[in-house]
Design a protein around this motif. Structure first.
Motif, mmCIF file in Angstrom:
data_model
loop_
_atom_site.group_PDB
_atom_site.id
_atom_site.type_symbol
_atom_site.label_atom_id
_atom_site.label_comp_id
_atom_site.label_asym_id
_atom_site.label_seq_id
_atom_site.Cartn_x
_atom_site.Cartn_y
_atom_site.Cartn_z
ATOM 1 N N ASP A 1 -13.413 -21.427 -35.762
ATOM 2 C CA ASP A 1 -14.758 -20.865 -35.659
ATOM 3 C C ASP A 1 -14.706 -19.333 -35.595
ATOM 4 O O ASP A 1 -13.628 -18.731 -35.645
ATOM 5 C CB ASP A 1 -15.489 -21.461 -34.444
ATOM 6 C CG ASP A 1 -15.162 -20.716 -33.175
ATOM 7 O OD1 ASP A 1 -13.987 -20.307 -33.007
ATOM 8 O OD2 ASP A 1 -16.070 -20.505 -32.351
ATOM 9 N N HIS B 1 -19.105 -25.838 -29.293
ATOM 10 C CA HIS B 1 -20.004 -26.981 -29.089
ATOM 11 C C HIS B 1 -19.572 -27.809 -27.863
ATOM 12 O O HIS B 1 -19.593 -29.043 -27.891
ATOM 13 C CB HIS B 1 -20.032 -27.907 -30.310
ATOM 14 C CG HIS B 1 -20.145 -27.219 -31.639
ATOM 15 N ND1 HIS B 1 -21.091 -26.256 -31.911
ATOM 16 C CD2 HIS B 1 -19.423 -27.354 -32.784
ATOM 17 C CE1 HIS B 1 -20.943 -25.846 -33.158
ATOM 18 N NE2 HIS B 1 -19.936 -26.486 -33.697
ATOM 19 N N ASP C 1 -8.739 -23.691 -40.058
ATOM 20 C CA ASP C 1 -10.160 -24.056 -40.043
ATOM 21 C C ASP C 1 -10.628 -23.811 -38.615
ATOM 22 O O ASP C 1 -10.463 -24.665 -37.755
ATOM 23 C CB ASP C 1 -10.251 -25.529 -40.466
ATOM 24 C CG ASP C 1 -11.600 -26.159 -40.191
ATOM 25 O OD1 ASP C 1 -12.429 -25.579 -39.470
ATOM 26 O OD2 ASP C 1 -11.824 -27.267 -40.695
ATOM 27 N N ARG D 1 -12.036 -32.550 -28.088
ATOM 28 C CA ARG D 1 -13.117 -33.400 -28.623
ATOM 29 C C ARG D 1 -12.574 -34.805 -28.914
ATOM 30 O O ARG D 1 -11.465 -34.933 -29.428
ATOM 31 C CB ARG D 1 -13.673 -32.777 -29.916
ATOM 32 C CG ARG D 1 -14.588 -33.730 -30.669
ATOM 33 C CD ARG D 1 -15.355 -33.123 -31.805
ATOM 34 N NE ARG D 1 -14.677 -32.834 -33.050
ATOM 35 C CZ ARG D 1 -14.095 -33.741 -33.845
ATOM 36 N NH1 ARG D 1 -14.007 -35.024 -33.495
ATOM 37 N NH2 ARG D 1 -13.529 -33.359 -34.981
HETATM 38 P P1 5GP Z 1 -15.381 -30.160 -35.532
HETATM 39 O O1 5GP Z 1 -15.569 -30.680 -34.140
HETATM 40 O O2 5GP Z 1 -16.617 -30.353 -36.380
HETATM 41 O O3 5GP Z 1 -14.134 -30.699 -36.187
HETATM 42 O O4 5GP Z 1 -15.164 -28.592 -35.422
HETATM 43 C C1 5GP Z 1 -16.110 -27.809 -34.742
HETATM 44 C C2 5GP Z 1 -15.798 -26.341 -34.919
HETATM 45 O O5 5GP Z 1 -14.563 -26.021 -34.273
HETATM 46 C C3 5GP Z 1 -15.631 -25.911 -36.384
HETATM 47 O O6 5GP Z 1 -16.354 -24.701 -36.543
HETATM 48 C C4 5GP Z 1 -14.157 -25.672 -36.518
HETATM 49 O O7 5GP Z 1 -13.872 -24.682 -37.480
HETATM 50 C C5 5GP Z 1 -13.804 -25.193 -35.123
HETATM 51 N N1 5GP Z 1 -12.372 -25.335 -34.822
HETATM 52 C C6 5GP Z 1 -11.529 -26.339 -35.169
HETATM 53 N N2 5GP Z 1 -10.275 -26.088 -34.741
HETATM 54 C C7 5GP Z 1 -10.331 -24.876 -34.122
HETATM 55 C C8 5GP Z 1 -9.347 -24.047 -33.482
HETATM 56 O O8 5GP Z 1 -8.163 -24.352 -33.393
HETATM 57 N N3 5GP Z 1 -9.789 -22.868 -32.950
HETATM 58 C C9 5GP Z 1 -11.095 -22.473 -33.019
HETATM 59 N N4 5GP Z 1 -11.407 -21.301 -32.494
HETATM 60 N N5 5GP Z 1 -12.040 -23.221 -33.617
HETATM 61 C C10 5GP Z 1 -11.667 -24.406 -34.172
#
Ligand code: 5GP
Ligand code: ADP
Length: 204
Positions: free
Chosen positions: A102, A76, A100, A40
Motif C-alpha cells: 500500500d 484496513h 504489492d 488478515r
Molecule cells: P488485500 O487484503 O486485499 O490482499 O490487501 C490489502 C492492501 O494491503 C493492498 O493495498 C495491498 O497492496 C496491501 N499490502 C499487501 N501486502 C503488503 C505489505 O507487505 N506491506 C504493505 N505496506 N501493504 C501490503
C-alpha cells in the motif's frame, strides 16, 4: 552479476492489481513476487506461502521487533509486512522483485536512500466501477467493502508519489502497460527482455 530491480505496485483495493500482476508475472522471466506476511485471515482459494504468509499478531509483532520487515503497515485493520531477507536475497541474485504493497509501505521504502524502486499506481476508471468490482469479487463483507472504499479515496490522494499511473479500464491494455514499464526499466539498466545483462562487447 547485476542486481535486480525492485518494483512497487499499489492500488486502491479492488482496482485489479492481483488480476493484472498474475499474467505479468507469467509473461516476464526473472521476475518474482514478494509474498508478504499478514494477520488478515485467508480468503477462499488463497494459499499460505503463495498469496501471503498468514500469521497471527504475536508472530507479526515478534518479526517486526526483530527488524525482519523492509516495511510494514496496518491496512484496513490488518497488519502487512515485506520480508527484508527474502527481497534482498532475490535482488542480490539478479532477479527483479515486485512488491504489492500500500501507499504507506511505498512511502517507507522511498525514504530508504539505499533502495531505488520503480513505482506503479494502478487506478480504476471510476469510483463507481471500483465499487462494482469490490462487490463483484464477493470476498468481503459489506462493512469491509465500505472501509476499503473509504481508504481508496485517501490512497488516490497519494498518486503523485508514484513514477507511473496506469488506468485499469481494459484489462489487456493495463497488463501491457505494466509490462512496458518493466521492459523499459530493463533496457535502461542495459538488460535484455529476459532481464539478462547485454553482452559485454556491446558498447566496448
Ligand atoms: P488485500 O487484503 O486485499 O490482499 O490487501 C490489502 C492492501 O494491503 C493492498 O493495498 C495491498 O497492496 C496491501 N499490502 C499487501 N501486502 C503488503 C505489505 O507487505 N506491506 C504493505 N505496506 N501493504 C501490503
Ligand atoms: P485488487 O488486487 O486490486 O484488490 P482484484 O485483482 O482482486 O483487485 O480485482 C477486483 C475484481 O475486479 C476482481 O473480481 C477482478 O476479476 C475484477 N477486475 C479486475 N480488472 C478488471 C477490469 N479491467 N475490468 C473488469 N473487472 C476487472
Amino acid at each position: 552479476m547485476t542486481n535486480g530491480q525492485l518494483y512497487i505496485v499499489s492500488a486502491p483495493s479492488g482496482a485489479g492489481k492481483t488480476t493484472i500482476l498474475k499474467p505479468v508475472m507469467a509473461d516476464l522471466p526473472a521476475l518474482s513476487f514478494s509474498v508478504s506476511h499478514t494477520t488478515r485471515p485467508p480468503r477462499a482459494g488463497e494459499i499460505d506461502g503463495q498469496d501471503y504468509h498468514f500469521v497471527n499478531r504475536a508472530d507479526f509483532t515478534r518479526m517486526r521487533n526483530n527488524h525482519e520487515f523492509l516495511e510494514f503497515a496496518e491496512v484496513h485493520g490488518n497488519l502487512y509486512g515485506t520480508s527484508l531477507k527474502a527481497v534482498i536475497s532475490q535482488l542480490d541474485s539478479g532477479t527483479d522483485v515486485i512488491l504489492d504493497i500500500d501507499v504507506q509501505g511505498a512511502r517507507q521504502i522511498k525514504a530508504n536512500k539505499d533502495i531505488h524502486p520503480v513505482t506503479i499506481f494502478i487506478v480504476p476508471p471510476s469510483l463507481a466501477e471500483l465499487k462494482k468490482r469490490l462487490t463483484g469479487r464477493a470476498t468481503d463483507t459489506e462493512e469491509t467493502i465500505r472501509l476499503r472504499l473509504e481508504n481508496s479515496l485517501k490512497e488516490m490522494a497519494s498518486l503523485d508519489l508514484y513514477d507511473h499511473v496506469i488506468i485499469n479500464d481494459e484489462l489487456d491494455e493495463a497488463i501491457e502497460m505494466v509490462k512496458a514499464v518493466i521492459l523499459a526499466a530493463r533496457s535502461r539498466a542495459k538488460r535484455n527482455r529476459s532481464g539478462l545483462p547485454v553482452p559485454e562487447f556491446i558498447g566496448s
